[in-house]
Design a protein around this motif. Structure first.
Motif, short mmCIF file in Angstrom:
data_model
loop_
_atom_site.label_atom_id
_atom_site.label_comp_id
_atom_site.label_asym_id
_atom_site.label_seq_id
_atom_site.Cartn_x
_atom_site.Cartn_y
_atom_site.Cartn_z
N UNK A 226 -6.03 3.99 5.08
CA UNK A 226 -4.65 4.49 4.14
C UNK A 226 -4.85 5.62 3.56
N UNK A 227 -3.83 6.28 3.47
CA UNK A 227 -3.66 7.82 2.75
C UNK A 227 -2.36 8.17 3.00
N UNK A 228 -2.32 9.66 2.98
CA UNK A 228 -1.38 10.74 3.21
C UNK A 228 -1.77 11.70 4.18
N UNK B 205 1.90 14.29 -13.50
CA UNK B 205 1.27 15.17 -12.58
C UNK B 205 -0.32 15.35 -12.52
N UNK B 206 -0.81 15.15 -13.73
CA UNK B 206 -2.25 15.39 -14.10
C UNK B 206 -2.94 14.19 -13.27
N UNK B 207 -2.43 13.02 -13.54
CA UNK B 207 -2.92 11.89 -12.74
C UNK B 207 -2.83 11.83 -11.10
N UNK B 208 -1.77 12.17 -10.80
CA UNK B 208 -1.41 12.60 -9.33
C UNK B 208 -2.55 13.58 -8.78
N UNK B 209 -2.53 14.69 -9.37
CA UNK B 209 -3.46 15.77 -8.76
C UNK B 209 -4.78 15.48 -8.93
N UNK B 210 -5.35 14.60 -10.07
CA UNK B 210 -6.69 14.18 -10.19
C UNK B 210 -7.30 13.31 -8.96
N UNK C 59 0.80 -1.21 0.10
CA UNK C 59 0.03 -0.07 -0.02
C UNK C 59 0.82 1.35 0.02
N UNK C 60 2.13 1.41 0.83
CA UNK C 60 3.01 2.48 0.78
C UNK C 60 3.44 2.48 -0.47
N UNK C 61 3.91 1.50 -1.21
CA UNK C 61 4.33 1.48 -2.82
C UNK C 61 3.53 2.08 -3.60
N UNK C 62 2.07 1.87 -3.47
CA UNK C 62 1.22 2.49 -4.20
C UNK C 62 1.06 3.82 -4.21
N UNK C 63 1.02 4.28 -2.91
CA UNK C 63 0.81 5.90 -2.76
C UNK C 63 2.10 6.52 -3.17
N UNK C 64 3.43 5.82 -2.83
CA UNK C 64 4.73 6.44 -3.52
C UNK C 64 4.71 6.52 -4.86
N UNK C 65 4.18 5.65 -5.58
CA UNK C 65 3.99 5.83 -7.15
C UNK C 65 3.12 6.88 -7.30
N UNK C 66 1.88 6.93 -6.73
CA UNK C 66 0.85 8.13 -7.06
C UNK C 66 1.71 9.48 -6.73
N UNK C 67 2.42 9.55 -5.78
CA UNK C 67 3.12 10.92 -5.13
C UNK C 67 4.34 11.23 -6.11
N UNK C 68 5.26 10.22 -6.31
CA UNK C 68 6.40 10.53 -6.80
C UNK C 68 6.71 10.40 -8.29
#
Length: 405
Positions: free
Chosen positions: A277-279, A195-200, A182-191
């Motif tokens: 889960x989240x940030x 940018x358009x996918x992350x922000x959306x 789960x941490x890996x999923x969020x790290x991918x999303x964040x890093x």
């Protein structure tokens, strides 16, 4: 039923709360405005006693797992690149709705959110904000079912994630997932994600609604333990009532079967699951993954409170903890209102027996649950409203140590 002798003498105008609370209010018209079902037990009240104060933000802490709960925990500080909490990080849990993160990322792989049709964009929004199951099922069916998980395992380098068992191919909530993945999923999303996918996607997670589309209160764990900014994707499975309405919520669409698969590596599909889960924090500093299983028959309010206590025990850098006192409640369908009277608007209904954060208290309409009365009301900042103190698990009409509003 009479008050416990350990609470001393009471007058008819006092409010002895706790294990001795009778269930007589269901027959009264006023109580019908507050609570739809008279249900409380000594064990439930004991479980909902005020929890100890959390450690100061930034202090070293060890995950405090409530009795009977199985947990996988990972907390990752993006500023230092290090974990501050790790517990059973590789243990596999059925994902419940957390897999909706993978469904959304797969949908947007190699494409911009602007390329989505209006219908698909609406489905993504409700799937992530309100944890809508119908939206997830539509994407699951249209995009290959378990192949979605297979693709995302390969793309993100996940090690503990696997498609649902062959016996339940359409049950996306039975996807196996661990805290570290789960941490890996969020790290991918964040890093790593565009940018358009992350922000959306993060924008949707920041707009998580208190009440999910199936009537469950989904602001437990991270959303209840820390002030914003946060972005969350929660998961729950195996519960029959989740608050938010004055009548029982529908059972989660993908409820667990009567028995789980066998084998040493089988993922438990039977026990109630509740995941947060989240940030958290400015700049999305810290990623938090708390995956939990609870004893069979555990109520949603009990699991909700246990996940809250576990989450509040964690060392989460950058998190701001809300001010107030955590207090247990009792009764089903207890309503949070816009003001201190039963005629004011109902904001929501609490999960039965859940802990609530009380900021202050004030006098308002006198509420009667014969032969008990109470004119004190608690302000619940996380709900933006008030509940009558008569349903708080404290020995007196006022909550000790809580200031007057």
């Amino acid at each position: 039923m009479t008050p416990s002798s350990t609470r001393g003498r009471r007058t008819a105008r006092s409010t002895p709360h706790g294990a001795t609370r009778p269930g007589l209010w269901a027959a009264t018209a006023l109580a019908a405005l507050l609570c739809t079902t008279a249900a409380t037990t000594g064990a439930a009240n004991a479980a909902n006693a005020p929890s100890p104060s959390p450690p100061p933000a930034g202090a070293s802490a060890r995950a405090e797992v409530p009795a009977g709960v199985t947990a996988g925990v990972a907390v990752f500080d993006r500023h230092t690149g290090a974990f501050t909490e790790q517990l059973n990080t590789s243990a596999q849990f059925r994902s419940a709705s957390v897999v909706k993160l993978l469904i959304a990322l797969d949908l947007l792989w190699g494409r911009s959110p602007d390329a989505l049709s209006a219908a698909d964009r609406a489905r993504v929004d409700t799937m992530l904000r309100g944890s809508d199951d119908a939206a997830a099922s539509a994407f699951w069916s249209a995009n290959g079912g378990g192949a979605i998980v297979d693709r995302m395992v390969s793309r993100l380098g996940l090690t503990d994630t696997a498609r649902p068992p062959a016996t339940h191919p359409g049950y996306w909530g039975y996807t196996a997932l661990s805290a570290r993945d789960t941490v890996r999923i969020y790290r991918h999303l964040l890093d790593s994600a565009p940018a358009a996918v992350r922000d959306y996607l993060l924008g949707d997670l920041r707009q998580s609604t208190r009440c999910a589309t199936d009537g469950y209160d989904q602001h437990f764990g991270i959303a209840g333990s820390f002030d914003r900014p946060w972005a969350v994707k929660q998961g729950w499975s195996g519960f029959s009532s989740g608050g938010c309405t004055s009548t029982p919520a529908a059972t989660r669409t993908q409820a667990p079967p009567a028995s789980s698969p066998t084998g040493a590596d089988a993922v438990d599909l039977s026990r109630p699951a509740l995941h947060t889960t989240g940030v958290v924090g400015a700049g999305d500093r810290t990623i938090v993954a708390v995956l939990t299983l609870h004893p069979s028959g555990t109520s949603y309010g009990k699991a909700y409170s246990d996940v809250g206590r576990l989450t509040r025990s964690l060392n989460v850098p950058g998190a701001t903890r809300p001010a107030g006192t955590w207090v247990g409640t009792w009764g089903n369908g207890v309503r949070v209102r816009t003001s201190t009277s039963t005629t004011s608007g109902a904001i929501t209904a609490l999960p039965a027996g859940v802990e609530v954060l009380v900021r202050c208290q004030k006098r308002g309409q006198e509420v009667s649950v014969p032969p008990y009365v109470n004119d004190w009301w608690a302000h619940l900042p996380q709900y933006g409203g008030y509940m009558t103190n008569i349903y708080l698990s404290v020995p007196e009409n006022q909550v000790p140590g809580v200031p007057v509003c």
